[in-house]
Design an enzyme around this catalytic site. Sequence first.
Site, PDB file in Angstrom:
ATOM      1  N   ARG A  82      -2.837  -4.661  44.640  1.00 61.17           N
ATOM      2  CA  ARG A  82      -2.978  -3.388  44.906  1.00 61.17           C
ATOM      3  C   ARG A  82      -4.011  -2.366  44.194  1.00 61.17           C
ATOM      4  O   ARG A  82      -3.381  -3.562  42.984  1.00 61.17           O
ATOM      5  CB  ARG A  82      -1.787  -3.048  44.870  1.00 61.17           C
ATOM      6  CG  ARG A  82      -1.178  -1.442  44.858  1.00 61.17           C
ATOM      7  CD  ARG A  82       0.376  -1.224  44.633  1.00 61.17           C
ATOM      8  NE  ARG A  82       0.483   0.445  44.182  1.00 61.17           N
ATOM      9  CZ  ARG A  82       1.070   1.088  42.899  1.00 61.17           C
ATOM     10  NH1 ARG A  82       1.120  -0.460  42.241  1.00 61.17           N
ATOM     11  NH2 ARG A  82       1.114   1.741  42.725  1.00 61.17           N
ATOM     12  N   HIS A 126      -3.761   7.305  41.503  1.00 67.35           N
ATOM     13  CA  HIS A 126      -2.979   6.660  40.183  1.00 67.35           C
ATOM     14  C   HIS A 126      -3.331   7.095  39.153  1.00 67.35           C
ATOM     15  O   HIS A 126      -3.667   6.608  37.644  1.00 67.35           O
ATOM     16  CB  HIS A 126      -3.457   5.211  40.323  1.00 67.35           C
ATOM     17  CG  HIS A 126      -2.171   4.551  39.432  1.00 67.35           C
ATOM     18  ND1 HIS A 126      -1.315   3.339  39.909  1.00 67.35           N
ATOM     19  CD2 HIS A 126      -1.710   4.578  38.202  1.00 67.35           C
ATOM     20  CE1 HIS A 126      -0.565   2.975  39.227  1.00 67.35           C
ATOM     21  NE2 HIS A 126      -0.752   3.883  37.828  1.00 67.35           N
ATOM     22  N   GLU A 171       3.717   7.549  41.374  1.00 65.51           N
ATOM     23  CA  GLU A 171       4.898   7.727  40.692  1.00 65.51           C
ATOM     24  C   GLU A 171       4.536   9.369  40.018  1.00 65.51           C
ATOM     25  O   GLU A 171       4.521  10.404  39.152  1.00 65.51           O
ATOM     26  CB  GLU A 171       4.593   7.175  39.424  1.00 65.51           C
ATOM     27  CG  GLU A 171       4.684   5.375  39.657  1.00 65.51           C
ATOM     28  CD  GLU A 171       5.188   4.749  38.541  1.00 65.51           C
ATOM     29  OE1 GLU A 171       4.547   5.143  37.673  1.00 65.51           O
ATOM     30  OE2 GLU A 171       5.660   3.848  37.709  1.00 65.51           O
ATOM     31  N   ASN A 297       8.350   0.860  42.105  1.00 67.64           N
ATOM     32  CA  ASN A 297       8.394   0.637  40.927  1.00 67.64           C
ATOM     33  C   ASN A 297       9.268   0.628  40.086  1.00 67.64           C
ATOM     34  O   ASN A 297      10.062   1.104  39.776  1.00 67.64           O
ATOM     35  CB  ASN A 297       6.744   1.450  40.209  1.00 67.64           C
ATOM     36  CG  ASN A 297       5.851   0.836  40.615  1.00 67.64           C
ATOM     37  OD1 ASN A 297       5.497   0.293  41.920  1.00 67.64           O
ATOM     38  ND2 ASN A 297       4.541   2.376  40.412  1.00 67.64           N
ATOM     39  N   TYR A 299      11.025  -0.925  36.459  1.00 64.99           N
ATOM     40  CA  TYR A 299      11.144  -1.575  35.278  1.00 64.99           C
ATOM     41  C   TYR A 299      12.327  -1.699  34.438  1.00 64.99           C
ATOM     42  O   TYR A 299      12.583  -2.992  33.815  1.00 64.99           O
ATOM     43  CB  TYR A 299       9.641  -0.917  34.873  1.00 64.99           C
ATOM     44  CG  TYR A 299       8.267  -1.303  34.664  1.00 64.99           C
ATOM     45  CD1 TYR A 299       7.488  -2.325  34.233  1.00 64.99           C
ATOM     46  CD2 TYR A 299       7.707  -0.414  35.981  1.00 64.99           C
ATOM     47  CE1 TYR A 299       6.566  -2.388  35.181  1.00 64.99           C
ATOM     48  CE2 TYR A 299       6.910  -1.082  36.094  1.00 64.99           C
ATOM     49  CZ  TYR A 299       5.922  -1.193  35.965  1.00 64.99           C
ATOM     50  OH  TYR A 299       5.161  -1.570  36.030  1.00 64.99           O
ATOM     51  N   GLU A 351       4.985  -2.151  41.744  1.00 62.87           N
ATOM     52  CA  GLU A 351       5.670  -2.836  40.519  1.00 62.87           C
ATOM     53  C   GLU A 351       6.519  -3.236  39.790  1.00 62.87           C
ATOM     54  O   GLU A 351       7.251  -2.862  39.566  1.00 62.87           O
ATOM     55  CB  GLU A 351       4.902  -1.190  39.788  1.00 62.87           C
ATOM     56  CG  GLU A 351       3.226  -0.743  40.710  1.00 62.87           C
ATOM     57  CD  GLU A 351       2.865  -0.200  39.040  1.00 62.87           C
ATOM     58  OE1 GLU A 351       3.807   0.369  37.882  1.00 62.87           O
ATOM     59  OE2 GLU A 351       2.057   1.047  39.456  1.00 62.87           O
TER      60      GLU A 351
HETATM   61  C1  PNW Z   1       3.671   2.314  35.341  1.00 64.18           C
HETATM   62  N1  PNW Z   1       8.077   6.015  32.483  1.00 64.18           N
HETATM   63  O1  PNW Z   1       4.009   3.574  34.734  1.00 64.18           O
HETATM   64  C2  PNW Z   1       2.650   2.437  36.404  1.00 64.18           C
HETATM   65  O2  PNW Z   1       1.830   2.735  37.264  1.00 64.18           O
HETATM   66  C3  PNW Z   1       1.721   1.784  35.689  1.00 64.18           C
HETATM   67  O3  PNW Z   1      -0.043   2.482  35.264  1.00 64.18           O
HETATM   68  C4  PNW Z   1       1.854   1.351  33.824  1.00 64.18           C
HETATM   69  O4  PNW Z   1       1.355   0.218  33.430  1.00 64.18           O
HETATM   70  C5  PNW Z   1       3.150   0.867  34.142  1.00 64.18           C
HETATM   71  O5  PNW Z   1       4.294   1.380  34.992  1.00 64.18           O
HETATM   72  C6  PNW Z   1       3.688   0.541  33.083  1.00 64.18           C
HETATM   73  O6  PNW Z   1       3.631   1.283  32.277  1.00 64.18           O
HETATM   74  C7  PNW Z   1       4.691   4.046  34.099  1.00 64.18           C
HETATM   75  O7  PNW Z   1       8.516   6.090  31.377  1.00 64.18           O
HETATM   76  C8  PNW Z   1       5.718   4.928  32.875  1.00 64.18           C
HETATM   77  O8  PNW Z   1       9.655   6.225  32.841  1.00 64.18           O
HETATM   78  C9  PNW Z   1       6.126   5.611  32.391  1.00 64.18           C
HETATM   79  C10 PNW Z   1       7.197   5.453  33.049  1.00 64.18           C
HETATM   80  C11 PNW Z   1       7.745   4.937  34.811  1.00 64.18           C
HETATM   81  C12 PNW Z   1       5.835   4.245  34.588  1.00 64.18           C
END
Ligand code: PNW
Length: 444
Positions: A82, A126, A171, A297, A299, A351
């Site tokens: 991707r 992006h 996002e 995505n 995290y 992601e």
């Molecule tokens: C994503 N938050 O970003 C992006 O899609 C990527 O480009 C990035 O490198 C990756 O996650 C890691 O950060 C985010 O603060 C950045 O909620 C910040 C947030 C969420 C996603």
Amino acid sequence: MNDPLGLTPPFPPGFVWGVATSAYQIEGAARVDGRGPSIWDTFCRVPGAIADGCSGDVACDHYHRWATDLDLVKSLGVEAYRFSIAWPRVRPDGHGAFNAAGMDFYDKLVDGLLARGVTPYITLNHWDLPQALQDEGGWGARDTVHRFVEYARHVHARLGDRVRSITTHNEPWVMAVLGHQNGIFAPGLKHRPLAMQVSHHLLLSHGLALQALRADGAKAELGIVLNLAPFHPATDAPADHDKARLEDGLLRRWYLDPIYHAKYPEDVLAELGPDAPLVQRGDMADIAQPIDFLGVNYYSRSVVSAAEPWDAQAAGHETTAMGWEIYPQGLTELLVALGRDYPVPALIVTENGGAFADELSHGRVHDADRARYLATHVAAVSDAIAQGAPVHGYMVWSLLDNFEWASGYDKRFGIVHVDYATQRRTLKDSALWYRDFLARQRQR
Ligand code: PNW
């Protein structure tokens, strides 16, 4: 590392394993072959905007090293890669002539992937909006919606026959809120009504692009990628529950209700009051196009307290170098809830990964923490499938250490280490774990 998945059922046939990147974070070559400036080139020059004061001017120099980078992708044994297309390479000034040299790069990249047996998944936006469009109001201006549709059609005409999947936006919440309300991402603005108008224009451009690409005969699967998290109230207090429901409304329902119900959620509109966006007649129907997949995505989760201005991260929990709590079961919860709440034909984890303090020594990076992060989240995906969530793929963020936006190069998400002084790549232990895990999957 042991296979924590040895006892879990095998993933469904056709499940797509991949790795992900984005253009501005890896390509470099910011002024090569006619690329114009994007809002991130501009934002990186604002004093204090980027933690280490760096930019994506050089990044991983992937623009010149793409062939050997694709060899690395192939060596992992993934099915999919991707990546995103840089709008300012394709149409440097936003509305004038398209730049053939810019498109040629992605043409080579797509053919290079297919030659290596890897399926291309592309993202159109992006975050790297051409600066020329920002100068005319950016995503706050309705004209940008139409410029995006033209750009999408151009890319589709060139690559649509060879890519499996096209994502309109990565996002939108991040672009709208972090870019236009909190000001920590490009274009660095701080105005909530603008942020909400931006979110509406992103959704509208998504819907109009889907209509246009389908009218152009699209064969690729079309969808959008959202950053999502389950919201957990910090306590049982009703105020915390209400806050968690509102945050979920702003992050998830604000984007999915228009797509599936052609309307914004009432409770969020009520909370926004005068900050709600201007919506023209027909917009909501234009947004509500069927999507072939939803990219997720993931995290971390978010613990919400009415007493705090921001997330009260659950104290005592293990975190990544970003300070984000490591909470794999949140991915199961999220995927199961999405499958239950919306009739999504396919969910793809587009992601997932973590930043950790890696050390390169003697040609190895022993990032057991990242390998464990990935293994436990993959197991969480398996749990979600077992509970009925229609998950069709999983992609690691990220292939390479890269430009982590406002955090600069200090935060490393790659399963491949990049030594920025020499541009040498080294597979971390997490990459070896992923490769071996995928090899075992193929044997099952
Ligand atoms: C994503 N938050 O970003 C992006 O899609 C990527 O480009 C990035 O490198 C990756 O996650 C890691 O950060 C985010 O603060 C950045 O909620 C910040 C947030 C969420 C996603």
